[in-house]
Scaffold this motif. Structure first.
Motif: not given
Length: 477
Positions: A239-248
């Motif tokens: 799918e075109p939707f993308l989400f990435w959460v990086i705790e740093g």
């Protein structure tokens, strides 16, 4: 006949130096992390590639080599109300190393000063301690064991450490990976200096990933070969939707300029709110729908959302049982939930319920059980739709109606418990190994699950669900 995808077919495609080690070569990582590397490269922001490490003995190494590590990502769906149909050849993978057949080449990755990032997706069970692993194994069985050996080699060479961002779908994945690496370091007696280097020179980040990646479009492969003008045995749909959460640390956003490339990536000091929102409002409905949907003969998420009874189930589950139990502003949760349901309806993605059904017990434990238990504590009743979904899950693991997909250990527990149907519910709820605690003492749960099992057996999934939707409020004591 169309030619196979390769660099001889497309001689002008660029190549980039290796800057990332990636444990895992499956569909998700190639359409998520490697796709994002491609977008940064397209804008001149990263100028790097990933060298893949095959995490299991069997993998895609030979297929990737045949295509010179090129493959196509097909984005299909609706994003912000606009239809997206995009095809792009990925040039962000340099090669694949198989530690099972060439362990020396794997360890030699430690010698490359340009390699500074490590990512991974080795399945939800990948970040786990394996007591038999030793430093002199070639290779170690577990992913953390292999990683520890690689890091130790890097330390011995006197080089800088890595930024390590696991993508496995487990809570606090970076912390857990770090803990196991430190456990191996102590067990293998690698010394205080190595432990100090691990802590000082390496940054372990927790992360949360979100993109639906159904994988290889088998049913459209021939038509796509004609459309693309080449044959690609490793193309992957997403799918075109993308989400990435990086705790740093904040500096990571500049070191890995994902958001600067226009990607939906957040670097934050605390990913907890993002994780709870995603796990409970996207993964939760997936897990809730899958057993009920399969029992009703539905095949895909889109089938569920196009079915009047099942789409009503998803909406009511989200609005009445999930959102009220989450500690974020309701308006924000409602906005996210509406976007999720739009993604579920994506007509361009065939997201098979059978793929979601894999390892459903551990998924239910993570995605729905905490909400169910909180609902019971705070409202003094059981959430009717989640409880029926729980019953459908247990019915599916009887094995006579659905093809179960889980570990042999989990299936053995259910096979033993189902030998006596009269005591099944009590026995299975008492198994803390499955649920993380003894559920037999949750007021009303055993009785409601037994009633749900009877209803599902007698009426079938659709009628049982319709009855629950029409039945008003939740299951009282």
């Amino acid at each position: 006949m169309t030619q196979p995808l390769s660099r001889s077919t497309f001689p002008d495609l660029p190549s980039y130096p290796e800057r990332m080690i990636q444990f895992g070569e499956g569909n998700f990582m190639r359409a998520f992390v490697d796709w994002q590397l491609q977008q940064m490269n397209n804008k001149g922001l990263f100028q790097g590639s990933a060298v893949l490490v095959q995490p299991l003995g069997q993998g895609l190494g030979e297929m990737l080599a045949e295509q010179d590590y090129l493959y196509t990502v097909l984005l299909n769906g609706i994003l912000n109300g606009e239809t997206v149909s995009d095809r792009e050849i990925m040039t962000s993978v340099s090669r694949l190393v198989n530690p099972y057949t060439d362990y020396d080449t794997f360890l030699a990755l430690a010698e490359n000063d340009e390699l500074e990032f490590i990512t991974s997706n080795t399945t939800e069970a990948g970040i786990a301690y394996h007591p038999g692993d030793k430093l002199d194994d070639a290779p170690q069985k577990s992913f953390p064991g292999k990683l520890t050996a690689l890091l130790y080699k890097r330390f011995q060479l006197g080089k800088k450490g890595f930024i390590i961002i696991p993508c496995e779908l487990i809570d606090r994945n970076g912390e857990k990976l770090r803990e196991i690496v430190l456990q191996y370091a102590a067990e293998w007696q690698l010394g205080d200096e190595f432990t100090a280097w691990l802590e000082r020179e390496n940054t372990f980040c927790c992360s949360l990933v979100d993109r639906i990646v159904p994988g290889y479009p088998r049913d459209k492969a021939e038509a796509l070969a004609e459309e693309l003008g080449y044959r690609d045995n490793l193309m992957v749909t997403a799918e075109p939707f993308l989400f990435w959460v990086i705790e740093g640390p904040a500096w990571l956003a500049d070191k890995l300029p994902l958001s600067q490339a226009g990607l939906n990536v957040v670097v934050t000091e605390d990913m907890t709110p993002y994780r709870e929102r995603k796990v409970h409002l996207l993964n939760g409905p997936h897990t809730a729908m899958v057993s009920l949907g399969l029992l009703a003969g539905l095949e895909t998420v889109e089938d569920v959302m196009n079915d009047g009874v099942f789409s009503a189930f998803v909406k009511e589950l989200i609005d009445e049982e999930l959102i009220p139990m989450l500690d974020l502003p309701r308006e924000e949760l409602q906005f996210f939930a509406e976007a999720v349901q739009e993604r579920f309806k994506n007509p361009f993605i065939r997201h098979e319920l059978t793929s979601i059904y894999l390892n459903s017990i551990s998924k239910f434990k993570t995605r729905l059980l905490p909400v169910l238990l909180r609902y019971r504590r705070e409202r003094g009743e059981l959430p009717k739709l989640m409880t029926l979904s729980f019953a459908a899950l247990l019915l599916g693991y009887r094995g006579d109606k659905l093809q179960r997909q889980d570990s042999p250990e989990v299936l053995a527990v259910f096979d033993e418990a189902w030998k006596n149907p009269q005591s099944f519910i009590q026995v299975i709820l008492q198994n803390a190994g499955l649920w993380g605690e003894d559920l037999s003492s949750v007021p009303g749960l055993a009785e409601e699950l037994e009633a749900g099992l009877r209803k599902l057996d007698e009426l079938g999934s659709r009628s049982a669900l319709q009855q629950s939707l029409e039945g008003g409020i939740a299951c009282k004591d």
